[in-house]
Design an enzyme around this catalytic site. Structure first.
Site, short mmCIF file in Angstrom:
data_model
loop_
_atom_site.label_atom_id
_atom_site.label_comp_id
_atom_site.label_asym_id
_atom_site.label_seq_id
_atom_site.Cartn_x
_atom_site.Cartn_y
_atom_site.Cartn_z
N GLU A 38 49.66 42.98 37.87
CA GLU A 38 49.74 42.22 39.11
C GLU A 38 51.19 41.79 39.32
OE1 GLU A 38 47.41 38.61 40.90
OE2 GLU A 38 45.94 39.86 39.87
N HIS A 100 51.12 38.46 46.63
CA HIS A 100 50.78 38.99 45.31
C HIS A 100 49.88 40.20 45.49
CE1 HIS A 100 47.22 36.39 45.90
NE2 HIS A 100 46.61 37.14 45.02
N HIS A 102 46.48 42.70 44.21
CA HIS A 102 45.15 42.74 43.60
C HIS A 102 44.85 44.20 43.25
CE1 HIS A 102 42.87 38.91 45.16
NE2 HIS A 102 43.96 38.60 44.47
N ASP A 113 42.81 32.30 43.92
CA ASP A 113 43.82 32.28 44.98
C ASP A 113 43.66 31.05 45.85
OD1 ASP A 113 44.85 34.77 44.18
OD2 ASP A 113 43.52 35.86 45.56
#
Length: 153
Positions: A38, A100, A102, A113
């Site tokens: 990630e 970010h 996933h 989140d």
């Protein structure tokens, strides 16, 4: 997804424009491989009345903690880039939110989140949130304590 400008809108017609170079950098972090980690960073750009234009992002680097399904943005380079671009732009470029990845085709915010955004993003100004998936991106906005998804144009 093309490597072109991407635009999102809310129910009031307010736009979030992600510039092509930013789209390209975000897509470069897609977790396509089963061993991809990630990634995360901050969004940097300008507010133009009710619209937001994202011109740059910070990228993973020293100090960040990354696994397949979690990321903790700890590196000082994220804030350093915000400071540098803010100064170089005469104050027009600012921190706009976070991004970010996933490891899923069509991402959506996890409970982690949502909890993190409520706890860590405190601003009276509109903040932008992006999750980069394998085949699509999710884009949302946070205003006060309310987070909602935006629609791709």
């Amino acid at each position: 997804m093309d490597k072109t400008e991407i635009t999102y809108t809310d129910d009031n017609g307010h736009l979030v424009v992600i510039m092509p170079g930013v789209v390209e950098r975000l897509l470069s972090y897609r977790q396509i491989s089963p061993v991809s980690l990630e990634a995360a960073g901050v969004l940097i750009g300008e507010r133009r009345e009710n619209h937001v234009v994202i011109h740059a992002i910070s990228e993973p680097g020293p100090g960040d903690v990354r696994t397949r399904s979690t990321v903790v943005r700890k590196g000082r380079h994220h804030q350093a880039l915000v400071n540098k671009l803010h100064h170089a732009s005469g104050g027009t470029m600012n921190y706009l939110g976070e991004w970010h990845t996933h490891p899923e085709r069509f991402p959506s915010p996890s409970n982690t989140d949502k909890t993190s955004w409520q706890r860590e993003i405190m601003s009276e100004e509109l903040m932008i949130l992006i999750i980069v998936g394998q085949s699509a991106m999710w884009c949302g906005k946070k205003l006060g304590r309310t987070t909602s998804a935006l629609k791709a144009c």
